[in-house]
Design an enzyme around this catalytic site. Structure first.
Site, mmCIF file in Angstrom:
data_model
loop_
_atom_site.group_PDB
_atom_site.id
_atom_site.type_symbol
_atom_site.label_atom_id
_atom_site.label_comp_id
_atom_site.label_asym_id
_atom_site.label_seq_id
_atom_site.Cartn_x
_atom_site.Cartn_y
_atom_site.Cartn_z
ATOM 1 N N GLN A 179 43.171 42.939 33.941
ATOM 2 C CA GLN A 179 42.966 44.152 34.772
ATOM 3 C C GLN A 179 42.123 45.098 33.781
ATOM 4 O OE1 GLN A 179 46.559 42.615 34.737
ATOM 5 N NE2 GLN A 179 45.532 41.706 36.422
ATOM 6 N N ASP B 201 37.825 43.557 35.989
ATOM 7 C CA ASP B 201 36.815 42.769 36.491
ATOM 8 C C ASP B 201 35.287 43.198 35.747
ATOM 9 O OD1 ASP B 201 37.959 41.501 38.604
ATOM 10 O OD2 ASP B 201 37.666 43.333 39.794
ATOM 11 N N LYS C 261 35.614 40.464 30.992
ATOM 12 C CA LYS C 261 36.376 40.364 29.853
ATOM 13 C C LYS C 261 36.639 38.839 29.362
ATOM 14 C CE LYS C 261 40.109 42.197 31.638
ATOM 15 N NZ LYS C 261 39.556 42.809 32.843
ATOM 16 N N GLY D 182 41.491 37.245 37.285
ATOM 17 C CA GLY D 182 40.583 36.086 37.328
ATOM 18 C C GLY D 182 39.797 36.267 36.451
ATOM 19 N N HIS D 183 39.755 35.517 35.292
ATOM 20 C CA HIS D 183 38.484 35.409 34.455
ATOM 21 C C HIS D 183 37.680 34.343 34.425
ATOM 22 C CE1 HIS D 183 41.236 37.931 31.478
ATOM 23 N NE2 HIS D 183 40.631 38.781 32.650
#
Ligand code: IMP
Length: 432
Positions: free
Chosen positions: A225, A13, A16, A40-41
Site C-alpha cells: 500500500q 501502486d 514498489k 499486488g506487486h
C-alpha cells in the site's frame, strides 16, 4: 547499518515490487510488514510476469530469504494458492526461503464476508476496499479477538473450533444486515488443508530477524500500500487498516530502530488512486487516459488485485511532502517516468488553495481536502522515448528538470528513476 525500509509515498501502486526486486539483489532478507493480499506487486523478469499478493518480492532471488511479518494479515488459503502457482513458475519455495511470523493474524472466511457486508451497508459512501477481509481482520486483532498464524500449529480440531467460532460470530452480524450466512464447517475446511501446508514455514520472525541483523545481514523491509492509505496518516476513513509507513515497518516486524540505515520513498511520476476518497489532482479526459493506458499491458493503471481502473492525475507534491514528513525519507525514487513521454507540458501541484488560504501540507479533514484546488507549476514535457536510458545524463533535459524540481520541492534527493517494467530499466544518478 543493515535495514533499508521501502515505503510507498502515495496511495499504493507506486511500483514498489520492482524496486524491492532491484534492492533484493544485494540483500539477504526481504521482509513484508503490513497488509495482506489487498496488495499486488508485479515484477517482470525474463519474459515472465510475477504477480505477488502475499509472498515478498524477494522470493524471485534464490539467495534471499523472504519473511512475512507479524504486522501482516494472512489468508492461508490464498497464500498456499500463491505458493503453488509460484512453484509452477519454477520458484523454489521452502521453509528455508520463506519464513512466516507466528504472530501475524489470519483472515478468515468471516472477515471476507464482513468486509463485503460493511461495504454494501455504506452504499455510495463505501471505502472501495479490495474485499479481501483486511479491515475486519485488523478489527479483530485490535479487538483482541483474532486468530493468529501461530494457532495453525495447534491440534487441527482446536484450530478448526476457533475458526468455526469466528464464523458463527460473524453470522450473527451478517444476519442482522440481511446478508447470507456462511456454513461454518465447509467455510473452514480449506483452511485446515492450508494450515497443514504452512506449518513448517511458521516461526518467531522477530527473533529470527534480530539474530540475522546482529550477524550483519542486509534486510529490506517491503512496504505494501502507501503512506496516504495509512490508518493514522492517510485520508481517513478512505484508508487501509494497517500502517504502511516507516514506523509500521518496525512494529510490523518486531525490530529496533537503531538497525535502520535508509528509508527509501517510492513515488510514481504522476498520481494514481483506487477506491474512494479525495484526490485533488485527479484528471479526466485524454491526459488521464494516456497516464492510465488501455489495460492491454500489465503495467497499465488497472488494479493488480481487483482489476479496477485507477484514478489518474498530475503529481501531487503536497501529498509527497507530507509523505516525506511522516516517513523521514532519506531518498526518493520516481517510477514510470517513461509514461510521461509525449506530453507537451507537465504539471506539479506545489500547494493547495482552500477557501482562499494556501496549504503546503494536506488538511486533516476530507471536507477541506474535497475543496482543495491544486496550485500548479507547469514544466515543459519531453517527446523522446526514454525507456532505454540508463544514466541521468541520457535523459532529456526536460525529464532531468522534472526530477530535480520534485526533489527540490520535497527537499529529498532523487537518485534513481524507473523507465519501464523490466529489471534493467532503471536510471541511476550514480552508477557503481
Ligand atoms: P482494503 O485494504 O482492502 O481494506 O482497502 C482500503 C483502501 O485501500 C481502498 O481504497 C483500496 O483500494 C486501497 N488499497 C488497499 N490495498 C491497496 C494496494 O495495494 N494498492 C492500492 N490501493 C490499495
Amino acid at each position: 547499518m543493515p535495514i533499508t525500509i521501502l515505503i510507498g509515498a502515495q496511495w499504493g501502486d507506486e511500483g514498489k515490487g520492482r524496486v524491492v526486486d532491484w534492492l533484493a539483489s544485494s540483500a539477504d532478507i526481504v521482509a513484508r510488514y503490513a497488509g495482506g493480499d489487498n496488495a499486488g506487486h508485479t515484477v517482470a523478469l525474463n519474459e515472465s510476469v510475477y504477480k505477488l499478493h502475499l509472498v515478498p518480492s524477494g522470493i524471485l532471488h534464490s539467495h534471499v530469504v523472504s519473511v512475512m511479518g507479524n504486522g501482516m494479515v494472512i489468508n492461508p488459503v490464498n497464500l498456499v494458492t500463491e505458493i503453488m502457482s509460484l512453484r509452477k513458475l519454477g520458484l523454489d519455495i521452502t521453509p528455508e526461503r520463506l519464513v512466516i511470523s507466528s504472530r501475524a493474524h489470519i483472515i478468515t472466511p468471516a472477515h471476507i464476508a464482513l468486509d463485503k457486508a460493511a461495504e454494501t451497508a455504506l452504499g455510495d459512501s463505501k471505502i472501495g476496499t479490495t474485499l479481501r477481509g483486511i479491515g475486519p481482520a485488523y478489527l479483530d486483532k485490535t479487538g483482541r479477538a483474532g486468530i493468529r498464524t501461530g494457532d495453525m500449529l495447534l491440534d487441527v480440531e482446536e484450530f478448526a473450533e476457533r475458526l468455526i467460532a469466528a464464523v458463527e460470530t460473524a453470522n450473527e452480524t451478517l444476519a442482522r444486515q440481511g446478508m447470507e450466512s456462511l456454513d461454518p464447517r465447509s467455510a473452514v475446511e480449506s483452511y485446515l488443508d492450508a494450515a497443514a501446508v504452512l506449518k513448517p514455514f511458521i516461526k518467531d520472525t522477530s527473533v529470527y530477524l534480530h539474530a540475522a541483523l546482529r550477524a550483519g545481514k542486509q534486510v529490506v523491509c517491503e512496504g505494501a500500500q502507501g503512506t496516504l492509505l495509512d490508518i493514522d496518516h492517510g485520508s481517513y476513513p478512505f484508508v487501509t487498516s494497517s500502517s504502511p509507513t516507516a514506523g509500521g515497518a518496525l512494529t510490523g516486524l518486531g525490530v529496533g530502530p537503531l538497525f535502520v540505515e535508509k528509508v527509501l520513498g517510492v513515488a510514481k511520476a504522476f498520481s494514481t488512486r483506487v477506491g474512494g476518497g479525495p484526490m485533488p489532482t485527479e484528471l479526466n479526459g485524454q491526459i488521464a487516459q494516456q497516464l492510465r493506458g488501455s489495460g492491454a499491458n500489465f503495467w497499465d493503471e488497472f488494479g493488480t488485485t481487483t482489476g479496477r481502473p485507477r484514478r489518474c492525475g498530475w503529481l501531487d507534491v503536497v501529498m509527497l511532502r507530507y509523505a516525506v514528513s511522516v516517513n523521514g525519507f532519506s531518498e526518493m525514487m520516481l517510477t514510470k517516468m517513461d509514461i510521461l513521454s509525449g506530453l507537451s507540458e507537465l504539471k506539479l501541484a506545489v500547494a493547495y488553495e482552500i477557501d482562499g488560504r494556501r496549504y503546503e501540507y494536506p488538511p486533516v479533514t476530507n471536507e477541506l481536502l474535497e475543496r482543495a484546488k491544486p496550485i500548479y507549476e507547469t514544466l515543459p514535457g519531453w517527446q523522446e522515448d526514454i525507456s532505454n536510458c540508463h544514466a541521468f545524463s541520457q535523459l532529456p533535459a526536460a525529464a532531468q528538470n522534472y526530477i530535480e524540481r520534485v526533489a527540490s520541492l520535497c527537499d529529498v534527493p532523487i537518485n534513481s528513476v524507473s523507465v519501464g517494467p523490466e529489471r534493467d530499466q532503471l536510471v541511476m544518478r550514480h552508477t557503481a
